[in-house]
Motif scaffolding. Sequence first.
Motif, PDB file in Angstrom:
ATOM      1  N   ASP A  41       0.779  -1.241   0.000  1.00  0.00           N
ATOM      2  CA  ASP A  41       0.000   0.000   0.000  1.00  0.00           C
ATOM      3  C   ASP A  41       0.804   1.281   0.000  1.00  0.00           C
ATOM      4  OD1 ASP A  41      -2.501  -1.366   0.094  1.00  0.00           O
ATOM      5  OD2 ASP A  41      -2.153  -1.752   2.219  1.00  0.00           O
ATOM      6  N   TYR A  42       2.009   1.267   0.591  1.00  0.00           N
ATOM      7  CA  TYR A  42       2.758   2.506   0.804  1.00  0.00           C
ATOM      8  C   TYR A  42       4.216   2.394   0.397  1.00  0.00           C
ATOM      9  CZ  TYR A  42      -1.264   3.897   3.565  1.00  0.00           C
ATOM     10  OH  TYR A  42      -2.542   4.202   3.962  1.00  0.00           O
ATOM     11  N   LEU A  43       4.791   3.566   0.157  1.00  0.00           N
ATOM     12  CA  LEU A  43       6.211   3.716  -0.107  1.00  0.00           C
ATOM     13  C   LEU A  43       6.691   4.841   0.805  1.00  0.00           C
ATOM     14  CD1 LEU A  43       8.675   3.250  -2.118  1.00  0.00           C
ATOM     15  CD2 LEU A  43       7.774   5.245  -3.302  1.00  0.00           C
ATOM     16  N   VAL A  44       7.784   4.622   1.532  1.00  0.00           N
ATOM     17  CA  VAL A  44       8.300   5.637   2.442  1.00  0.00           C
ATOM     18  C   VAL A  44       9.731   5.981   2.045  1.00  0.00           C
ATOM     19  CG1 VAL A  44       8.850   6.217   4.840  1.00  0.00           C
ATOM     20  CG2 VAL A  44       6.848   4.801   4.340  1.00  0.00           C
ATOM     21  N   LEU A  45       9.982   7.264   1.905  1.00  0.00           N
ATOM     22  CA  LEU A  45      11.314   7.784   1.602  1.00  0.00           C
ATOM     23  C   LEU A  45      11.764   8.650   2.771  1.00  0.00           C
ATOM     24  CD1 LEU A  45      10.180   8.834  -1.910  1.00  0.00           C
ATOM     25  CD2 LEU A  45      12.004   7.181  -1.542  1.00  0.00           C
ATOM     26  N   MET A  46      13.000   8.520   3.181  1.00  0.00           N
ATOM     27  CA  MET A  46      13.520   9.358   4.257  1.00  0.00           C
ATOM     28  C   MET A  46      14.473  10.366   3.636  1.00  0.00           C
ATOM     29  SD  MET A  46      15.197   8.781   8.023  1.00  0.00           S
ATOM     30  CE  MET A  46      15.739   7.180   7.767  1.00  0.00           C
ATOM     31  N   ILE A  47      14.252  11.639   3.949  1.00  0.00           N
ATOM     32  CA  ILE A  47      15.140  12.682   3.467  1.00  0.00           C
ATOM     33  C   ILE A  47      16.030  13.150   4.611  1.00  0.00           C
ATOM     34  CG2 ILE A  47      13.574  13.392   1.631  1.00  0.00           C
ATOM     35  CD1 ILE A  47      12.696  15.723   3.394  1.00  0.00           C
ATOM     36  N   ALA A  48      17.138  13.772   4.248  1.00  0.00           N
ATOM     37  CA  ALA A  48      18.103  14.238   5.242  1.00  0.00           C
ATOM     38  C   ALA A  48      18.694  15.564   4.776  1.00  0.00           C
ATOM     39  CB  ALA A  48      19.218  13.203   5.407  1.00  0.00           C
ATOM     40  N   PRO A  49      19.239  16.337   5.702  1.00  0.00           N
ATOM     41  CA  PRO A  49      19.867  17.600   5.305  1.00  0.00           C
ATOM     42  C   PRO A  49      20.980  17.405   4.271  1.00  0.00           C
ATOM     43  CG  PRO A  49      19.587  17.525   7.677  1.00  0.00           C
ATOM     44  CD  PRO A  49      19.235  16.157   7.145  1.00  0.00           C
ATOM     45  N   GLN A  50      21.548  16.220   4.218  1.00  0.00           N
ATOM     46  CA  GLN A  50      22.628  15.946   3.274  1.00  0.00           C
ATOM     47  C   GLN A  50      22.136  15.742   1.842  1.00  0.00           C
ATOM     48  OE1 GLN A  50      22.161  14.321   6.167  1.00  0.00           O
ATOM     49  NE2 GLN A  50      23.865  15.065   7.388  1.00  0.00           N
ATOM     50  N   ASN A  51      20.828  15.550   1.666  1.00  0.00           N
ATOM     51  CA  ASN A  51      20.307  15.396   0.311  1.00  0.00           C
ATOM     52  C   ASN A  51      20.513  16.694  -0.460  1.00  0.00           C
ATOM     53  OD1 ASN A  51      18.011  13.369   1.781  1.00  0.00           O
ATOM     54  ND2 ASN A  51      18.957  12.682  -0.114  1.00  0.00           N
ATOM     55  N   SER A  52      20.992  16.541  -1.673  1.00  0.00           N
ATOM     56  CA  SER A  52      21.256  17.708  -2.517  1.00  0.00           C
ATOM     57  C   SER A  52      20.017  18.052  -3.341  1.00  0.00           C
ATOM     58  CB  SER A  52      22.420  17.407  -3.456  1.00  0.00           C
ATOM     59  OG  SER A  52      22.039  16.416  -4.401  1.00  0.00           O
ATOM     60  N   GLU A  53      20.069  19.208  -3.944  1.00  0.00           N
ATOM     61  CA  GLU A  53      18.982  19.607  -4.837  1.00  0.00           C
ATOM     62  C   GLU A  53      18.864  18.598  -5.980  1.00  0.00           C
ATOM     63  OE1 GLU A  53      17.755  23.317  -7.743  1.00  0.00           O
ATOM     64  OE2 GLU A  53      19.025  23.721  -6.010  1.00  0.00           O
ATOM     65  N   ARG A  54      19.980  18.081  -6.437  1.00  0.00           N
ATOM     66  CA  ARG A  54      19.996  17.073  -7.506  1.00  0.00           C
ATOM     67  C   ARG A  54      19.255  15.800  -7.078  1.00  0.00           C
ATOM     68  NH1 ARG A  54      18.862  15.206 -11.791  1.00  0.00           N
ATOM     69  NH2 ARG A  54      20.119  13.598 -12.740  1.00  0.00           N
ATOM     70  N   ASP A  55      19.392  15.419  -5.801  1.00  0.00           N
ATOM     71  CA  ASP A  55      18.660  14.251  -5.294  1.00  0.00           C
ATOM     72  C   ASP A  55      17.152  14.438  -5.466  1.00  0.00           C
ATOM     73  OD1 ASP A  55      21.026  12.990  -4.467  1.00  0.00           O
ATOM     74  OD2 ASP A  55      20.875  13.826  -2.436  1.00  0.00           O
ATOM     75  N   PHE A  56      16.674  15.623  -5.124  1.00  0.00           N
ATOM     76  CA  PHE A  56      15.237  15.890  -5.231  1.00  0.00           C
ATOM     77  C   PHE A  56      14.808  16.003  -6.690  1.00  0.00           C
ATOM     78  CE2 PHE A  56      16.215  17.265  -0.909  1.00  0.00           C
ATOM     79  CZ  PHE A  56      15.269  16.530  -0.218  1.00  0.00           C
ATOM     80  N   GLU A  57      15.672  16.528  -7.546  1.00  0.00           N
ATOM     81  CA  GLU A  57      15.367  16.586  -8.972  1.00  0.00           C
ATOM     82  C   GLU A  57      15.243  15.174  -9.549  1.00  0.00           C
ATOM     83  OE1 GLU A  57      18.590  18.932 -10.489  1.00  0.00           O
ATOM     84  OE2 GLU A  57      17.683  20.814  -9.807  1.00  0.00           O
ATOM     85  N   ARG A  58      16.146  14.265  -9.144  1.00  0.00           N
ATOM     86  CA  ARG A  58      16.075  12.870  -9.604  1.00  0.00           C
ATOM     87  C   ARG A  58      14.795  12.209  -9.131  1.00  0.00           C
ATOM     88  NH1 ARG A  58      21.291   9.923  -7.748  1.00  0.00           N
ATOM     89  NH2 ARG A  58      19.699   9.505  -6.255  1.00  0.00           N
TER      90      ARG A  58
END
Length: 70
Positions: A41-58
């Motif tokens: 039913d679900y997908l969970v992603l964990m974000i961190a301050p170390q994630n770059s703008e490129r990570d979010f673009e991908r």
Amino acid sequence: MTVGNEPMKITVSARESGYSGDELGEILRENGIECEFSDPDYLVLMIAPQNSERDFERLLSAFEGIVMRT
């Protein structure tokens, strides 16, 4: 649709896309993105301050490339 209230996690309700959370997780893995958790039913992603703008673009690009099933 996103659900939950943890500010450092993105929880996606997969059902509305026509995929399972596990299927969406596999699609993201194919795009170099590892989810924290997935189930039917679900997908969970964990974000961190170390994630770059490129990570979010991908991530955005990967989600935009998923064709909704009806």
